[in-house]
Design an enzyme around this catalytic site. Structure first.
Site, mmCIF file in Angstrom:
data_model
loop_
_atom_site.group_PDB
_atom_site.id
_atom_site.type_symbol
_atom_site.label_atom_id
_atom_site.label_comp_id
_atom_site.label_asym_id
_atom_site.label_seq_id
_atom_site.Cartn_x
_atom_site.Cartn_y
_atom_site.Cartn_z
ATOM 1 C CG HIS A 1 -13.692 -0.545 -5.358
ATOM 2 N ND1 HIS A 1 -14.493 -1.225 -6.192
ATOM 3 C CD2 HIS A 1 -12.571 -0.899 -5.808
ATOM 4 C CE1 HIS A 1 -13.967 -1.863 -7.151
ATOM 5 N NE2 HIS A 1 -12.735 -1.789 -6.986
ATOM 6 C CD GLU B 1 -8.650 -0.202 -4.410
ATOM 7 O OE1 GLU B 1 -9.681 -0.492 -4.181
ATOM 8 O OE2 GLU B 1 -7.712 -0.802 -5.086
#
Ligand code: CO
Length: 497
Positions: free
Chosen positions: A265, A262
């Site tokens: 991202h 994550e």
């Protein structure tokens, strides 16, 4: 002309702001919202979606787009106009009635899917799946396509990518990857996977995960890390990125690699232009490129030996009971175990792509009517045997495992595997461009890699489509070679190939 462009940008930003408000509402729903808020939240999200859709498909926005000329020397303007025209076209071509039918069908399909998966009974889901594919065929016909219907659906998630290109890439990946999995299975050294399944206290996982996110460059003054059932990354632009993680005390990979994923991202979001926030020039290229950033940090960096040469002592200090007597090599092996499994989300980075090839082949055949919905379980199992050499025990572990189809997300799966391939090709290019990148990672200096990504990938926003971006970054079109070379180089020492 200038006024028309300014008005266009104002409207574009408003449309995006409505979208980010919805993203924050959805983030809140998954993290802090009390249970009883769900019905109102569903209405709020639905209202936000229809207001944004009205703005985007309005006569005023359409008129502006017709007045503006894409063929101008200014790449920022050209990008913004081209991409908003694409969003507009997709929004106006599908009649409101069909959009409403799809929304209604997916609501029912999702309920049916939950029950079908619980009971492992495909027949409960099949009629909904059949109807969804029928509606998606109609949607594809409204949107239009050059090659085949699947193109129109794929384009929503991976703009500019064609089904033929994906099919070529995946066809070339199938055999070499399946062979490689077999070689690892037959290899003399098998790492000990149980190491990552010892007891890892939750509070230490939270602190260590945050430490890793910070170490690779995530700015916590421009983002958050919270807890949700399924980890995700969303937010409202480069200055407000929301990531989530989950923690299992008996499986440390879920937090360490979930957070590195994550954060990949999140770094991409934080790397978008602040000046162009809310416009395509300040937005991600595609889901595949987004996924490439998460996979690059999770796997190419986060599962490398160099990375753990720096961070393993800290990891041992964070989890003394679990790791004091475990060597770096043993830990590195444990976080890099490869083996066939039935469930995609639990798959390692090597077998993962095969799960995607399977899904792509099945959904493409369904859309083309080459495969009947009732035959999906058999087709699924047959492909599992060919690609991974295993057969799911039931449909819950087979064709009912993913939520995507029930949500109408058809054409989404390929972006996961494309992300892995883009990541390997980008990482190869970075390794050539940055002097002694591996040494820098070994010292914990991943900032040089982040700067390279910022400059070569993040800063462009949507200026280049994925295929063009990867060619600019690496000097050649997307191919499976960098990925195959990467896994060969990485797994040979771990498995004694
Ligand atoms: Co991801």
């Amino acid at each position: 002309m200038k006024n028309a462009y300014d008005r266009f940008i104002t409207m574009t930003r408003e449309i995006r702001q409505l979208g980010t408000v919805a993203e924050l509402l959805a983030w809140d729903q998954e993290t802090y919202m009390p249970k009883k808020g769900i019905a109102l939240r569903a209405e709020q999200l639905s209202t936000m979606a229809s207001v944004a859709h009205e703005r985007l498909s309005s006569d005023e926005f359409g008129t502006l787009l017709r007045q503006l000329d894409e063929d101008i020397d200014d790449p920022v303007r050209a990008t913004n106009i081209r991409e908003m025209r694409r969003f507009y076209d997709r929004a106006v071509r599908v009649p409101a009635e069909l959009v409403a039918r799809i929304a209604k069908t997916t609501t029912l399909a999702k309920e049916a899917w939950v029950k079908a998966r619980e009971a492992s009974d495909f027949a409960l889901f099949a009629p909904h799946l059949k109807e969804l594919f029928e509606l998606k065929r109609q949607m594809a016909d409204c949107i239009g396509y050059q090659g085949e219907r699947y193109d129109a659906l794929l384009d929503e998630f991976e703009p500019g990518m064609t089904t033929a290109m994906v099919a070529d890439i995946f066809a070339s990946l199938r055999k070499p990857l399946a062979d490689f999995v077999q070689r690892l299975a037959d290899a003399p050294n098998q790492p000990d996977a149980s190491i990552v399944r010892r007891h890892y206290p939750r509070a230490a996982q939270e602190a260590f995960g945050r430490r890793l996110a910070e170490a690779i460059g995530f700015d916590f003054d421009a983002g958050r890390l919270d807890v949700s059932t399924h980890p995700f990354c969303s937010g409202a632009g480069p200055l407000d990125v929301r990531m989530t993680a989950r923690y299992y005390e008996d499986y440390v990979n879920a937090s360490i690699f979930g957070i590195l994923h994550e954060t990949g991202h999140g770094l991409y979001e934080q790397g978008q232009s602040i000046e162009h926030c809310g416009t395509p020039t300040g937005a991600y290229v595609s889901l595949g490129i987004h996924e490439s950033q998460s996979r690059l940090w999770e796997n190419m960096v986060g599962r490398s030996r160099a990375f753990w040469e720096k961070f393993y002592p800290e990891c041992q200090a964070a989890f003394p009971d679990a790791l004091t007597d475990t060597s770096l090599d043993a830990f590195h092996g444990a976080i890099n175990c490869v083996g066939p499994s039935c469930i995609r989300v639990e798959a390692d980075e090597v077998t993962y792509n095969l799960h995607i090839v399977l899904r792509f082949e099945i959904e493409r055949a369904l859309l083309d009517r080459r495969l009947d919905v009732k035959d999906v379980p058999d087709a699924w199992n047959e492909k599992m045997r060919t690609l991974l050499g295993i057969t799911p025990a039931n449909t819950a572990e087979g064709c009912l495992q993913d939520i995507h189809w029930s949500l109408g997300a058809i054409g989404y799966f390929p972006t996961y595997a494309l992300g892995n391939l883009y990541a390997a090709q980008m990482f190869e290019a970075a390794t050539e461009a940055v002097p002694d990148l591996e040494g820098a990672i070994r010292r914990g200096d991943t900032g040089v890699l982040l700067s390279w990504l910022r400059e070569n990938v993040h800063a462009h926003g949507m200026r280049y489509r994925a295929a063009e971006l990867i060619e600019r970054v690496s000097g050649r079109p997307l191919s499976i070679e960098p990925f195959m070379n990467y896994i060969e180089r990485k797994f040979a020492p771990i498995y004694d190939l």
